[in-house]
Design an enzyme around this catalytic site. Structure first.
Site, PDB file in Angstrom:
ATOM      1  N   ASP A  63       0.854  -1.183   0.000  1.00 10.48           N
ATOM      2  CA  ASP A  63       0.000   0.000   0.000  1.00 10.48           C
ATOM      3  C   ASP A  63       0.892   1.236   0.000  1.00 10.48           C
ATOM      4  O   ASP A  63       2.104   1.150   0.156  1.00 10.48           O
ATOM      5  CB  ASP A  63      -0.976  -0.018   1.174  1.00 10.48           C
TER       6      ASP A  63
ATOM      7  N   ASP B 251      -7.804  -7.547   1.019  1.00 11.44           N
ATOM      8  CA  ASP B 251      -6.806  -7.735   2.073  1.00 11.44           C
ATOM      9  C   ASP B 251      -7.428  -7.336   3.397  1.00 11.44           C
ATOM     10  O   ASP B 251      -8.325  -6.493   3.443  1.00 11.44           O
ATOM     11  CB  ASP B 251      -5.567  -6.863   1.827  1.00 11.44           C
TER      12      ASP B 251
END
Length: 361
Positions: A92, A266
């Protein structure tokens, strides 16, 4: 080296199943990505994570830039070598953690200035720096830098935030080093407003990212409103590119999102819950701390092939968790990650057969 590609092989209504091909191998979709925040999935060996059926892991730019630093990791051969994981890794952008973990952060057009939650050192994270860090880590899939719009937000607040994310997406895309088999995903924002989600999608699709994430959900709006947004948001995105719903991991949420066209997920839920003594099963969750399991000689799930279920009873797991033994966290986490990968396999099988999902866990 393989080119990055997404091949859809089966579709049932809006649900899709396929294969994403990357420089680090293939991943089956719909996919669940275990979270390896600091270069490790807590309480698991990387090879054990692979044994659960995971094709890809998630790493965190914010945490890795602070410790051990991206510069150190690249000197040691990159994140894949560093943590002994040869499959795809998605990182990320770090923005969400900066804004949620740092007590003193300031958002400007340039980026986000913040103090480390570890020692108070000051940093500046910009779209360019976030993209550079992910490049140094060797991330298979890099995420564009964005502002995760808090919930609730007024239309004007969400619009201002979305427009900043769009400008940052442009800068992230310009900073991305294109290599065969690697990808960068843009992140769609707009809170719960359809008009803003549509505009955000149009703006980011023009940048031709290799995939797209739906951001700004699972931030307190609840399942009903999240599904309402997902009823339309994926339709604004290209059919031939992966769609990733960030931070969503409850089984019922995954099933509902897949049925609305999402391909990737996720969440820390399976690992965090495992360490806290909660197991996921097809029949619901099990709080193994409960005293009723103290004499239960049966496994968590009779047909699960994880080590916890193959070799140990609920009574033994209850004992380990109650006394705080590390093995308890390991076995519970291993089971939960196996459960989530089995869930994704089951979802893919239903899509292939053209069947509606008749289960919610």
């Amino acid at each position: 080296m393989s080119k990055f590609s997404f091949n859809i092989y089966h579709q049932h209504k809006k649900a899709r199943s396929g294969i994403i091909v990357t420089a680090h191998g293939e991943m089956r979709t719909p996919a669940f990505m275990p979270v390896g925040t600091r270069g490790t999935v807590k309480a698991m060996l990387p090879e054990s994570v692979a044994e659960t059926g995971a094709d890809i892991l998630l790493g965190n730019t914010y945490h890795l830039m602070l410790q051990p630093t991206a510069e150190r990791i690249v000197q040691l051969g990159g994140l894949h070598k560093f943590m002994n994981w040869d499959k795809p890794i998605l990182t990320d952008s770090g923005g969400f953690q900066v804004m949620s973990l740092s007590k003193l952060c300031k958002i400007t057009e340039e980026g986000v200035s913040f103090s480390s939650h570890i020692n108070g050192d000051k940093y500046m994270l910009t779209p360019e720096r976030s993209t550079e860090i992910q490049y140094l880590l060797g991330s298979t899939i890099t995420m564009a830098f964005d502002e995760c719009t808090p919930y609730p937000a007024t239309f004007e607040e969400a619009k201002t935030s979305m427009q900043l994310t769009t400008r940052w997406a442009n800068r992230s895309r310009n900073a991305f080093v294109k290599r065969e088999g690697y990808a960068q995903f843009g992140i769609i924002q707009g809170s719960v407003y359809e008009e803003l989600r549509e505009q955000s999608s149009k703006d980011l699709v023009e940048l031709d990212f290799e995939g797209y994430a739906v951001g700004g959900l699972a931030v307190g709006e609840g399942q009903e409103l999240m599904f309402k947004v997902l009823d339309y948001a994926p339709d604004f995105l290209p059919q031939n590119k992966p769609r990733y719903l960030m931070g969503v991991g409850k089984p019922a949420d995954i099933i509902g999102a897949v049925s609305r066209g999402i391909d990737m997920f996720d969440c820390v839920i399976p690992t965090r819950s495992g360490r806290n003594g909660q197991a996921f099963t097809k029949y619901g969750t099990v709080n193994i701390r409960n005293s009723k399991y103290a004499d239960d000689n049966k496994p968590l799930e009779h047909d699960c092939l994880c080590p916890a279920c193959r070799n140990y009873s609920k009574a033994y797991l209850h004992h380990l968790v109650r006394i705080g033994e590390i093995l308890g966290s390991m076995l519970m986490t291993w089971h939960n990650l196996t459960y989530f990968q089995n869930l994704m396999s089951r979802i893919r099988a239903y899509i292939k057969l053209g069947k509606d999902f008749d289960f919610d866990s």
